[in-house]
Every structure is written in C-alpha cells, then in structure tokens.
Design a protein around this motif. Structure first.
Motif, PDB file in Angstrom:
ATOM      1  N   GLN A 162       0.305   6.931  -8.250  1.00  0.00           N
ATOM      2  CA  GLN A 162      -0.560   6.938  -7.061  1.00  0.00           C
ATOM      3  C   GLN A 162      -0.206   5.779  -6.124  1.00  0.00           C
ATOM      4  OE1 GLN A 162      -4.641   7.864  -7.963  1.00  0.00           O
ATOM      5  NE2 GLN A 162      -5.387   6.767  -6.153  1.00  0.00           N
ATOM      6  N   LEU A 163      -0.325   6.037  -4.812  1.00  0.00           N
ATOM      7  CA  LEU A 163      -0.033   4.978  -3.846  1.00  0.00           C
ATOM      8  C   LEU A 163      -1.088   3.876  -3.948  1.00  0.00           C
ATOM      9  CD1 LEU A 163       1.003   6.945  -0.615  1.00  0.00           C
ATOM     10  CD2 LEU A 163       2.467   5.941  -2.384  1.00  0.00           C
ATOM     11  N   ALA A 164      -0.631   2.620  -3.917  1.00  0.00           N
ATOM     12  CA  ALA A 164      -1.535   1.487  -4.073  1.00  0.00           C
ATOM     13  C   ALA A 164      -2.604   1.472  -2.978  1.00  0.00           C
ATOM     14  CB  ALA A 164      -0.749   0.177  -4.067  1.00  0.00           C
ATOM     15  N   GLY A 165      -2.234   1.940  -1.782  1.00  0.00           N
ATOM     16  CA  GLY A 165      -3.178   1.945  -0.662  1.00  0.00           C
ATOM     17  C   GLY A 165      -4.367   2.869  -0.870  1.00  0.00           C
ATOM     18  N   THR A 166      -4.283   3.763  -1.846  1.00  0.00           N
ATOM     19  CA  THR A 166      -5.375   4.718  -2.071  1.00  0.00           C
ATOM     20  C   THR A 166      -6.243   4.327  -3.266  1.00  0.00           C
ATOM     21  OG1 THR A 166      -4.083   6.127  -3.552  1.00  0.00           O
ATOM     22  CG2 THR A 166      -3.890   6.583  -1.190  1.00  0.00           C
ATOM     23  N   PRO A 192       0.804  -1.229   0.000  1.00  0.00           N
ATOM     24  CA  PRO A 192       0.000   0.000   0.000  1.00  0.00           C
ATOM     25  C   PRO A 192       0.831   1.271   0.000  1.00  0.00           C
ATOM     26  CG  PRO A 192      -0.182  -1.156   2.119  1.00  0.00           C
ATOM     27  CD  PRO A 192       0.566  -2.063   1.192  1.00  0.00           C
ATOM     28  N   GLU A 193       2.055   1.196   0.547  1.00  0.00           N
ATOM     29  CA  GLU A 193       2.896   2.398   0.633  1.00  0.00           C
ATOM     30  C   GLU A 193       3.714   2.645  -0.631  1.00  0.00           C
ATOM     31  OE1 GLU A 193       2.519   4.348   3.151  1.00  0.00           O
ATOM     32  OE2 GLU A 193       1.227   2.941   4.232  1.00  0.00           O
ATOM     33  N   LEU A 194       3.623   1.723  -1.577  1.00  0.00           N
ATOM     34  CA  LEU A 194       4.327   1.918  -2.850  1.00  0.00           C
ATOM     35  C   LEU A 194       3.332   2.351  -3.920  1.00  0.00           C
ATOM     36  CD1 LEU A 194       6.724  -1.188  -3.049  1.00  0.00           C
ATOM     37  CD2 LEU A 194       7.178   1.068  -2.066  1.00  0.00           C
ATOM     38  N   VAL A 217       1.646   2.549  -7.808  1.00  0.00           N
ATOM     39  CA  VAL A 217       1.227   1.552  -8.792  1.00  0.00           C
ATOM     40  C   VAL A 217       2.438   1.047  -9.577  1.00  0.00           C
ATOM     41  CG1 VAL A 217      -0.080   1.288 -10.956  1.00  0.00           C
ATOM     42  CG2 VAL A 217      -1.142   2.385  -8.963  1.00  0.00           C
ATOM     43  N   GLY A 218       3.211   1.989 -10.095  1.00  0.00           N
ATOM     44  CA  GLY A 218       4.390   1.627 -10.890  1.00  0.00           C
ATOM     45  C   GLY A 218       5.395   0.828 -10.075  1.00  0.00           C
ATOM     46  N   GLU A 219       5.597   1.219  -8.815  1.00  0.00           N
ATOM     47  CA  GLU A 219       6.550   0.494  -7.961  1.00  0.00           C
ATOM     48  C   GLU A 219       6.062  -0.916  -7.651  1.00  0.00           C
ATOM     49  OE1 GLU A 219       8.383   4.465  -5.693  1.00  0.00           O
ATOM     50  OE2 GLU A 219       6.684   3.385  -4.817  1.00  0.00           O
ATOM     51  N   ASN A 220       4.747  -1.068  -7.416  1.00  0.00           N
ATOM     52  CA  ASN A 220       4.198  -2.403  -7.191  1.00  0.00           C
ATOM     53  C   ASN A 220       4.453  -3.309  -8.398  1.00  0.00           C
ATOM     54  OD1 ASN A 220       2.324  -3.236  -4.728  1.00  0.00           O
ATOM     55  ND2 ASN A 220       2.179  -1.005  -4.948  1.00  0.00           N
TER      56      ASN A 220
END
Ligand SMILES: Nc1ncnc2c1ncn2[C@@H]1O[C@H](COP(=O)(O)OP(=O)(O)O)[C@@H](O)[C@H]1O
Ligand SMILES: [Mg+2]
Length: 230
Positions: free
Chosen positions: A127-131, A88-90, A92-95
């Motif tokens: 955007q952060l995955a958690g959001t 969640p703290e990474l 979309v691209g980082e995930n």
C-alpha cells in the motif's frame, strides 16, 4: 552514549533551547513539557537538522556538533520526526527499503524484523504510504528509522493524535524496541502518564530549560505541574 553539553539552539536568532545539559545511555529517556517548551527543537538539534548556537553534542564520545544529518544517522542516531516523514508515493515496503540504505545487514532480514515488531505493516506492504492512517504512518516512520539499525532512537511525540488502542500498542513497541534490540530511546511526549510508565528517566523541559531530570518513578506530581507551567 549521547551527551548534550550546555546546548543552545533555535531559529533565526531566537534561542529556544537555552543551555541544556544531559546524558542519555541505553535507557528510555522521556522528555515531557508543555506545547512550545522546545521538545521538537531539541530532538531536531540532536538529529543535526538544526544547527547548534552554542554548546556541544557528543555521541559515543565523539563530537557530532557539526556533522550533517546523514552522518549522525550513519553513526547510529535514528530520528522519527513529529510529522510522519515518509515518502507518500512509495509503498510501505519501499519506504522500509529506503530506510535500509544505511547499514549493511541483509535488508530483507531487517524488513522481516520490522514486520514482526509491527505486524500491521506486513499486511500493508504494497500500500502507498500516503494512504495510511495516522497510526499506521507512525509505525512505518518508526520502522523506517529502525531499518538503519540505530543505537539510539529519537521519537518525537509518536502517539500524538492517535486513538487509545494505537497509543497503548505504540508504548508497548517502545519497550520492546529498547529491550529486544538494545536501542536507547529518547521519547518526547505529551502523554505524561503513559510515557512515565515506560521511562527509566524523565526530563521536564520548561521554556527550553531542564526544569528537572529524575528517575521516572521519583517524579512528583508537583514537579510535573510546575514544569508544565509556562
Ligand atoms: N521553524 C520555526 N521557526 C521559528 N520558531 C519556531 C519554529 N519551530 C518552532 N518554533 C518556536 O520554538 C519554540 C519551541 O517549539 P517546539 O520545539 O516545536 O516545542 P514543542 O515541540 O515542545 O511543542 C516555540 O516557541 C515555537 O514557536
Ligand atoms: Mg513538538
């Protein structure tokens, strides 16, 4: 490709999957079944997250019953859990990039393919995955698994709780993933009607046992009803 022989698994001595045998090839194989039938337990066992209590699991002819999850992933089994399974703290691209740590094809090329499959994700790259919304999160979890270039993809109720628009879109993506990438799909679903539309074959799981395994088009309403009865 994936062969399950007399598989038993469960939790702390409670047997949930009670001697199940099936083979999945390069097809869309749907698993239907009531809540608590054992769909999640079966997929998590196939992904090697739950130890086998008995039987065997083979992938491409090799025994993977005891390999750790990272190895089954490296061999080509992608897994998208029922819960999102994202960082969640990474972003979309980082995930996606984390997912791409397995596999040796150019990583950006793979990311671009995921954005082509799920254009919404391209817009959300930073955007952060958690959001993310529920539907966006499912797309990202699926994209992350695809970054590993799997030969087989295990999807656990990918459309549960999604709005109808996302449900339709997700089933279209499943077909596209299978047809354009040649990935075999094991799809656990509650949405029987839609899941049968995209399936080649179907298994109705009832209390941890295969009530029926059949060509999707041949499954009768009676079989479905009876298999859902618990
Ligand atoms: N972590 C767990 N510990 C103990 N029992 C569990 C656990 N997870 C699931 N179960 C039990 O295993 C059975 C099958 O659950 P599950 O595989 O989640 O079914 P489904 O995905 O088809 O709804 C249920 O009876 C459930 O209560
Ligand atoms: Mg489940």
């Amino acid at each position: 490709m994936l062969e399950v022989r007399d598989l038993r698994s469960g939790y702390h001595g409670v047997t949930v999957i009670k001697g199940l045998s099936l083979e999945v090839g390069n097809e869309v194989f749907t698993i239907l079944g009531a809540n608590g039938a054992g769909k999640t337990t079966l997929l998590a066992t196939m992904a090697r997250l739950i130890p086998l209590m008995g039987g065997e699991l083979l992938f491409e002819g090799e025994d993977i019953s005891k390999v750790p999850p990272w190895e089954s992933a490296a061999r080509g089994i992608g897994y998208v859990p029922q819960e999102k399974g994202l960082f969640p703290e990474l972003t979309v691209g980082e995930n996606l990039n984390v997912g791409g740590m397995i596999g040796d094809r150019d990583r950006q090329e793979r990311v671009d393919e995921i954005y082509e499959l799920f254009p919404d994700l391209a817009v959300l790259e930073d955007q952060l995955a958690g959001t993310l919304s529920g539907g966006e999160g499912r797309m990202l979890a699926c994209g992350r698994a695809l970054m590993q270039d799997p030969k087989m993809l295990l999807l656990d109720e990918p459309t549960a709780g999604l709005s109808p628009l996302y449900v339709d879109m997700f089933f279209e993506s499943v077909t596209k993933i299978h047809e354009t990438r040649g990935v075999g799909i094991v799809l656990a679903e509650q949405n029987a009607t839609k899941a049968l539309e995209v399936a080649d074959r179907v298994m109705v799981l009832s209390l941890g046992e295969a009530f029926v395994i059949e060509e999707a088009g041949n499954l009768t309403t009676e079989q479905l009803k009876e298999g859902y009865r618990i």
